[in-house]
Design an enzyme around this catalytic site. Sequence first.
Site, PDB file in Angstrom:
ATOM      1  CG  LEU A   1      -1.988  -1.006   1.365  1.00 30.03           C
ATOM      2  CD1 LEU A   1      -1.506  -2.139   2.240  1.00 30.03           C
ATOM      3  CD2 LEU A   1      -3.277  -0.439   1.907  1.00 30.03           C
TER       4      LEU A   1
ATOM      5  CB  THR B   1      -6.522   4.091  -7.140  1.00 28.56           C
ATOM      6  OG1 THR B   1      -7.523   5.034  -7.484  1.00 28.56           O
ATOM      7  CG2 THR B   1      -5.322   4.364  -8.024  1.00 28.56           C
ATOM      8  CG  ASP B   2     -11.807   4.434  -8.565  1.00 25.27           C
ATOM      9  OD1 ASP B   2     -10.881   5.182  -8.166  1.00 25.27           O
ATOM     10  OD2 ASP B   2     -12.999   4.641  -8.288  1.00 25.27           O
ATOM     11  CD  GLU B   3      -8.092   8.916  -7.912  1.00 19.47           C
ATOM     12  OE1 GLU B   3      -7.345   9.765  -8.401  1.00 19.47           O
ATOM     13  OE2 GLU B   3      -8.546   8.994  -6.749  1.00 19.47           O
TER      14      GLU B   3
ATOM     15  CE1 TYR C   1      -2.361   7.768  -5.697  1.00 19.68           C
ATOM     16  CE2 TYR C   1      -4.486   8.209  -6.717  1.00 19.68           C
ATOM     17  CZ  TYR C   1      -3.701   7.458  -5.858  1.00 19.68           C
ATOM     18  OH  TYR C   1      -4.250   6.396  -5.171  1.00 19.68           O
TER      19      TYR C   1
ATOM     20  CE  LYS D   1      -1.580   3.013  -6.304  1.00 15.29           C
ATOM     21  NZ  LYS D   1      -0.947   2.320  -5.149  1.00 15.29           N
TER      22      LYS D   1
ATOM     23  CE  LYS E   1      -5.619  11.677  -0.084  1.00 13.52           C
ATOM     24  NZ  LYS E   1      -4.913  10.778   0.738  1.00 13.52           N
TER      25      LYS E   1
ATOM     26  CE1 TYR F   1      -9.951  22.099  -4.263  1.00 11.30           C
ATOM     27  CE2 TYR F   1      -9.669  19.870  -5.106  1.00 11.30           C
ATOM     28  CZ  TYR F   1      -9.284  20.891  -4.241  1.00 11.30           C
ATOM     29  OH  TYR F   1      -8.255  20.690  -3.367  1.00 11.30           O
TER      30      TYR F   1
ATOM     31  CG  ASN G   1     -16.930  16.057  -5.470  1.00 11.56           C
ATOM     32  OD1 ASN G   1     -16.936  14.871  -5.135  1.00 11.56           O
ATOM     33  ND2 ASN G   1     -15.959  16.571  -6.209  1.00 11.56           N
TER      34      ASN G   1
HETATM   35  P1  NAD Z   1      -1.885   7.325   2.910  1.00  9.43           P
HETATM   36  O1  NAD Z   1      -1.252   8.485   2.214  1.00  9.43           O
HETATM   37  O2  NAD Z   1      -2.792   7.565   4.056  1.00  9.43           O
HETATM   38  O3  NAD Z   1      -0.741   6.325   3.421  1.00  9.43           O
HETATM   39  C1  NAD Z   1       0.394   6.006   2.671  1.00  9.43           C
HETATM   40  C2  NAD Z   1       1.429   5.397   3.610  1.00  9.43           C
HETATM   41  O4  NAD Z   1       2.595   5.042   2.825  1.00  9.43           O
HETATM   42  C3  NAD Z   1       1.911   6.333   4.705  1.00  9.43           C
HETATM   43  O5  NAD Z   1       1.916   5.666   5.946  1.00  9.43           O
HETATM   44  C4  NAD Z   1       3.332   6.703   4.276  1.00  9.43           C
HETATM   45  O6  NAD Z   1       4.190   6.994   5.363  1.00  9.43           O
HETATM   46  C5  NAD Z   1       3.750   5.441   3.540  1.00  9.43           C
HETATM   47  N1  NAD Z   1       4.827   5.696   2.574  1.00  9.43           N
HETATM   48  C6  NAD Z   1       4.877   6.673   1.634  1.00  9.43           C
HETATM   49  N2  NAD Z   1       6.037   6.593   0.946  1.00  9.43           N
HETATM   50  C7  NAD Z   1       6.716   5.530   1.451  1.00  9.43           C
HETATM   51  C8  NAD Z   1       7.970   4.936   1.131  1.00  9.43           C
HETATM   52  N3  NAD Z   1       8.743   5.433   0.171  1.00  9.43           N
HETATM   53  N4  NAD Z   1       8.347   3.838   1.828  1.00  9.43           N
HETATM   54  C9  NAD Z   1       7.568   3.330   2.804  1.00  9.43           C
HETATM   55  N5  NAD Z   1       6.385   3.867   3.160  1.00  9.43           N
HETATM   56  C10 NAD Z   1       5.966   4.961   2.490  1.00  9.43           C
HETATM   57  O7  NAD Z   1      -2.608   6.512   1.749  1.00  9.43           O
HETATM   58  P2  NAD Z   1      -3.943   5.630   1.782  1.00  9.43           P
HETATM   59  O8  NAD Z   1      -5.084   6.507   1.460  1.00  9.43           O
HETATM   60  O9  NAD Z   1      -3.974   4.796   3.009  1.00  9.43           O
HETATM   61  O10 NAD Z   1      -3.685   4.705   0.504  1.00  9.43           O
HETATM   62  C11 NAD Z   1      -2.959   3.487   0.640  1.00  9.43           C
HETATM   63  C12 NAD Z   1      -2.870   2.802  -0.717  1.00  9.43           C
HETATM   64  O11 NAD Z   1      -4.181   2.530  -1.203  1.00  9.43           O
HETATM   65  C13 NAD Z   1      -2.168   3.637  -1.785  1.00  9.43           C
HETATM   66  O12 NAD Z   1      -1.369   2.781  -2.553  1.00  9.43           O
HETATM   67  C14 NAD Z   1      -3.315   4.206  -2.608  1.00  9.43           C
HETATM   68  O13 NAD Z   1      -2.914   4.424  -3.937  1.00  9.43           O
HETATM   69  C15 NAD Z   1      -4.337   3.089  -2.498  1.00  9.43           C
HETATM   70  N6  NAD Z   1      -5.753   3.511  -2.612  1.00  9.43           N
HETATM   71  C16 NAD Z   1      -6.226   4.529  -1.830  1.00  9.43           C
HETATM   72  C17 NAD Z   1      -7.573   4.894  -1.929  1.00  9.43           C
HETATM   73  C18 NAD Z   1      -8.155   5.981  -1.050  1.00  9.43           C
HETATM   74  O14 NAD Z   1      -9.325   6.356  -1.254  1.00  9.43           O
HETATM   75  N7  NAD Z   1      -7.442   6.503  -0.071  1.00  9.43           N
HETATM   76  C19 NAD Z   1      -8.411   4.226  -2.820  1.00  9.43           C
HETATM   77  C20 NAD Z   1      -7.880   3.183  -3.610  1.00  9.43           C
HETATM   78  C21 NAD Z   1      -6.542   2.833  -3.483  1.00  9.43           C
HETATM   79  P1  TYD Z   2     -10.076  13.641  -2.664  1.00  9.55           P
HETATM   80  O1  TYD Z   2     -10.567  13.321  -1.301  1.00  9.55           O
HETATM   81  O2  TYD Z   2      -8.820  14.454  -2.816  1.00  9.55           O
HETATM   82  O3  TYD Z   2      -9.965  12.264  -3.463  1.00  9.55           O
HETATM   83  P2  TYD Z   2      -9.666  11.989  -5.038  1.00  9.55           P
HETATM   84  O4  TYD Z   2      -9.120  13.217  -5.651  1.00  9.55           O
HETATM   85  O5  TYD Z   2      -8.655  10.894  -4.980  1.00  9.55           O
HETATM   86  O6  TYD Z   2     -10.978  11.555  -5.633  1.00  9.55           O
HETATM   87  O7  TYD Z   2     -11.220  14.421  -3.441  1.00  9.55           O
HETATM   88  C1  TYD Z   2     -12.519  13.893  -3.610  1.00  9.55           C
HETATM   89  C2  TYD Z   2     -13.285  14.836  -4.526  1.00  9.55           C
HETATM   90  O8  TYD Z   2     -13.487  16.083  -3.840  1.00  9.55           O
HETATM   91  C3  TYD Z   2     -12.527  15.183  -5.806  1.00  9.55           C
HETATM   92  O9  TYD Z   2     -13.472  15.283  -6.873  1.00  9.55           O
HETATM   93  C4  TYD Z   2     -11.904  16.539  -5.533  1.00  9.55           C
HETATM   94  C5  TYD Z   2     -12.900  17.184  -4.574  1.00  9.55           C
HETATM   95  N1  TYD Z   2     -12.323  18.115  -3.577  1.00  9.55           N
HETATM   96  C6  TYD Z   2     -12.845  19.404  -3.432  1.00  9.55           C
HETATM   97  O10 TYD Z   2     -13.809  19.795  -4.117  1.00  9.55           O
HETATM   98  N2  TYD Z   2     -12.289  20.221  -2.492  1.00  9.55           N
HETATM   99  C7  TYD Z   2     -11.235  19.844  -1.704  1.00  9.55           C
HETATM  100  O11 TYD Z   2     -10.744  20.648  -0.873  1.00  9.55           O
HETATM  101  C8  TYD Z   2     -10.710  18.507  -1.864  1.00  9.55           C
HETATM  102  C9  TYD Z   2      -9.555  18.031  -1.029  1.00  9.55           C
HETATM  103  C10 TYD Z   2     -11.302  17.673  -2.816  1.00  9.55           C
END
Ligand code: NAD
Ligand code: TYD
Length: 355
Positions: free
Chosen positions: A84, A135-137, A161, A165, A200, A218, A260
Amino acid sequence: MIFKNILVTGGAGFIGSHLVRLLVDKYPDTRIINLDKLTYAGNLANLRDIEDRANYHFVKADICDYEAMLKLLKDYEVDAIVHLAAESHVDRSIEEPFVFAQTNVMGTLSLLEAAKTVWQKEDNWQSKRFYQISTDEVYGSLQDNDSLFSEISKYEPHSPYSAAKASADHFVRAYHDTYALPILISNCSNNYGPYQFPEKLIPLFINNIRHKKSLPVYGKGENIRDWLHVEDHVRAIDLVLHKGIVGQSYNIGGFNEWKNIDLVKELINCTDRLLGREEGEDMDLITYVADRKGHDLRYAIDSTKISKELGWKPVYDFPSGLEQTVSWYLEHQDWLDNVTSGRYVEYYEKMYNNR
Ligand code: NAD
Ligand code: TYD
């Protein structure tokens, strides 16, 4: 599948910490090794409740450090990696694309090469697993209101990003196709829940509503995201890890799309209610700001495959998941203050340097 030593990279982050907690609880005879560099997003306070458990180990390291990855995989006899660790915020990727390429692409490659090198020497290496959390992105943006991303949708990333990925996912697949590395991939929609870094949308806005600060939406707020509770995501990861078919990818999502602006209104109502304010009194905090560059219009996941083949379905319905999440942030103002002030970084740096 039963594993003896599972390495979770990025286990101090948002999703990683929920996954580590689930694995530590569910598999007491398996050692769970949390490898994290502790960037601004990594926070060991997320795991305070399980840090003393016998089957939990923390290692501070950078996935880009190939020699360190080799040593760690050997020393801990790792037989499964759930990867992750990543830079995860789209807005940051627009400002700092190099950091995203370094961690998400080169870091994944370093881990893949280390896994291949160590595991290939073992007779039973096909029973190992390298599981890439994606991610779905990577699928890009849906331009209509009906279609869904499936496992065979084309990769068309738009942001730095998602490009990083997608590139990492391609390397993971290449290691399967070229070297027969036993890999799994899953692509999940937007997660929400406790311990998400307040850059986020959802935690940022809850915190702002509490403090009566403006809510920067946004563009026109018309972009659509498909939201899934993080605990439902980590239950899916556990299933894919233990029951998924090598070489396959699985889409994970809750069939829960929100525009949003509608989500923001829902958040305001819920936060106001839980703070004892009049529901909706904070609607005037909504502030439309310049759109994100290259802002993807709509993400929506078809998760039929994981439901049919592995029997996964989300437990949370959105209203109760959102209410639980808002309550958690309101009750954990100290956590929010710590991660936004950076104080926890100093605290844990000291603690681990003194060990
Ligand atoms: P996050 O940013 O909260 O956590 C990322 C973690 O990775 C942190 O603890 C950070 O310290 C660690 N990290 C970063 N660079 C590193 C490195 N070089 N070596 C070791 N550790 C490192 O992210 P998250 O939201 O928990 O996402 C985790 C994973 O899930 C990511 O790969 C992301 O792409 C994927 N993902 C996230 C979402 C979401 O909605 N958040 C959705 C789908 C997939
Ligand atoms: P985010 O939580 O950054 O997730 P992602 O970009 O990975 O989908 O954003 C969710 C949605 O909300 C995205 O369409 C961007 C929007 N957004 C805002 O409108 N204002 C904000 O301050 C942030 C952080 C996100």
